[in-house]
Structures are given as C-alpha cells and as structure tokens.
Design a protein around this motif. Sequence first.
Motif, PDB file in Angstrom:
ATOM      1  N   MET A  62      32.767 -38.555 -29.578  1.00  0.00           N
ATOM      2  CA  MET A  62      33.258 -38.295 -28.229  1.00  0.00           C
ATOM      3  C   MET A  62      34.232 -39.388 -27.777  1.00  0.00           C
ATOM      4  O   MET A  62      35.202 -39.114 -27.064  1.00  0.00           O
ATOM      5  N   LEU A  63      33.984 -40.627 -28.196  1.00  0.00           N
ATOM      6  CA  LEU A  63      34.910 -41.714 -27.873  1.00  0.00           C
ATOM      7  C   LEU A  63      36.275 -41.454 -28.494  1.00  0.00           C
ATOM      8  O   LEU A  63      37.312 -41.665 -27.853  1.00  0.00           O
ATOM      9  N   CYS A  64      36.293 -40.970 -29.733  1.00  0.00           N
ATOM     10  CA  CYS A  64      37.544 -40.875 -30.509  1.00  0.00           C
ATOM     11  C   CYS A  64      38.150 -39.471 -30.527  1.00  0.00           C
ATOM     12  O   CYS A  64      39.207 -39.281 -31.137  1.00  0.00           O
TER      13      CYS A  64
ATOM     14  N   ARG B  58      28.695 -37.726 -20.654  1.00  0.00           N
ATOM     15  CA  ARG B  58      28.756 -36.326 -20.244  1.00  0.00           C
ATOM     16  C   ARG B  58      29.277 -35.435 -21.369  1.00  0.00           C
ATOM     17  O   ARG B  58      28.746 -34.336 -21.620  1.00  0.00           O
ATOM     18  N   GLU B  59      30.334 -35.882 -22.050  1.00  0.00           N
ATOM     19  CA  GLU B  59      30.917 -35.082 -23.123  1.00  0.00           C
ATOM     20  C   GLU B  59      29.945 -34.922 -24.278  1.00  0.00           C
ATOM     21  O   GLU B  59      29.950 -33.883 -24.960  1.00  0.00           O
TER      22      GLU B  59
ATOM     23  N   ALA C 154      29.093 -31.330 -25.520  1.00  0.00           N
ATOM     24  CA  ALA C 154      29.462 -30.975 -26.886  1.00  0.00           C
ATOM     25  C   ALA C 154      28.271 -30.517 -27.706  1.00  0.00           C
ATOM     26  O   ALA C 154      28.385 -29.642 -28.562  1.00  0.00           O
ATOM     27  N   THR C 155      27.096 -31.106 -27.436  1.00  0.00           N
ATOM     28  CA  THR C 155      25.889 -30.771 -28.203  1.00  0.00           C
ATOM     29  C   THR C 155      25.054 -29.669 -27.547  1.00  0.00           C
ATOM     30  O   THR C 155      23.958 -29.359 -28.017  1.00  0.00           O
TER      31      THR C 155
ATOM     32  N   LEU D  56      32.174 -29.958 -36.836  1.00  0.00           N
ATOM     33  CA  LEU D  56      30.737 -29.964 -36.561  1.00  0.00           C
ATOM     34  C   LEU D  56      30.428 -29.408 -35.176  1.00  0.00           C
ATOM     35  O   LEU D  56      29.331 -28.888 -34.937  1.00  0.00           O
ATOM     36  N   LEU D  57      31.390 -29.525 -34.265  1.00  0.00           N
ATOM     37  CA  LEU D  57      31.183 -29.040 -32.898  1.00  0.00           C
ATOM     38  C   LEU D  57      31.104 -27.521 -32.828  1.00  0.00           C
ATOM     39  O   LEU D  57      30.841 -26.950 -31.768  1.00  0.00           O
TER      40      LEU D  57
END
Length: 268
Positions: free
Chosen positions: A153-155, A176-177, A181-182, A251-252
């Motif tokens: 999420m950072l990158c 939050r992301e 995302a998960t 993967l998302l």
Amino acid sequence: MTQEPPVRVTGPDGTELPLPSGSCLLFGRSRHADLVVLGDPGLSRLAGQITVSADGARISNLSRKHGLIAVVHGQVSHLPPSGAEDHGALLVTSGRARVGSPYMHGGGSMIEVRVGDGAVPQPPELPDVAEETETSTRIRLSPHTKEFVTALMLCRDWLVDPSRSRPLPTSVSVAREALAATHTWDQLTGFDAGRADVRARVTRRVEEHLRHLKRKLADSGALEPGTRVTRERLAHHLITLQALTPAHLRLLEDEEWLEAQAELWWDA
C-alpha cells in the motif's frame, strides 16, 4: 569542423567522457576503470560496460554479484548480475539514460549516458527481468503477512506510475488502504465512521510494520551505515531491489489471498 561524438558519458562527480563509435567504457570502483565511481560499497570494482556502435550505446552489467538500475524515459529497468539466467543488456538508441547501483539511484548520483544524433533511432531494447533475481542486497517479504500489505500500500502508486509523480501516502492512508484492499469490511466501516479505537489500533500496527521494514533495509547492505531511512528511501529500495514488483499488484485480485489477509487484518 569536428564531428560531435555520438555518445557522451557523465559520471556522478561531473566527469564527462566522449565516446566515439566502436569504443567502450568500463565503470566501477576500481582504479583500473575508465570511469571511477567512489563511495558506494554496493558497486563492483568493474561494475558495467558501455559500448558504442551504429545502433547507439549498449549498457551491460559485468558484476557477478551486484545488480544495476537503469532509467530510460522514466522507465526503471533492472540489469541482473552477469551470472544470472535473465542477464541482459540495455540498448539506448537516442536521448538520455542513467545507470548505477540501487544506492546511486536512491541518492540521485547516477552515471548519465547521452546518445546524440549519430545513432540510428530505434525503440529501446529493455531487458526481461525475472521476479526472483538474486542480488547481494536482496530484501525478502512474505506475501502472507500484514507487513507485506503495508509495504504494498505504501508503494502501490509508485509501482503503477514509475515516474513517481504522486507523494507517498501517510500512515493513516496506508492503514485505510490496507483494510480496503484486503476487503476487511467491518474494520473499514469502523475506520471510516471515525471510531478512534479502530483508527488508532490499525494505524499503530502499520507504523510498527513500517519501522520493521526500515530496519530490514538498514540491515540489507543497500545503504551506507548511518544513512537515515526515510519513507521515500524505503519505498524506493523496496521497488528497486524488487522486494515489490508490479506483478505483486495482481494479488489484489486473488480471492484466496484476499480472504487470508482479511483474517489477518480483522484484529489488525
């Protein structure tokens, strides 16, 4: 009138060398190199070679241990060590390219290769690089951990956009992301509703993961001892050392992986 050499190479210290067609230049830490680059323990003594032909400038990695980073038109490419199965060369047919170690890339002290009008204009030939390229400064992340999701999420924006035009997200945004995302919907609902306990708990865990990732980078050998690991430097090296690649974004969309991650993030 003297014809302008087709290729010019500029070192990190400003040293400029013209290269006529048919010539080659060796760069690295060794005093026997044509272009000596000092101050980077992650660069081999004879790290790379720049060869000039009618097609342009071909950049090759000579090291058997260390990978190189090349940037052409904003596209970041990896040149694996010469012993790797996916070893390749980068052909620059026009314009400018920058090449160096991950440390040089992170510090903005790359070698610049400038190809003039003497080269035949052709599309750049970028090397194919396998995801599992081994380098001496490898950072490994397990996709089955919350730490991996935090890093992803950072990158994520920098993985999607190699020009890195967007600033990195804050810890709160990463938290939050990660939930979004998960597909950790219950936690996300509380987070968006402003529940202080949920926000504080998830954000605190994200910050713990980021501190651990910074320690991993500091211990990897990619940085000089004592270098301050900023969030930007962390993201830069996670990408250039291929701990994270654009392929990981798939993967998302993996339902099995998402379900497992949702279980992990349920209690953050």
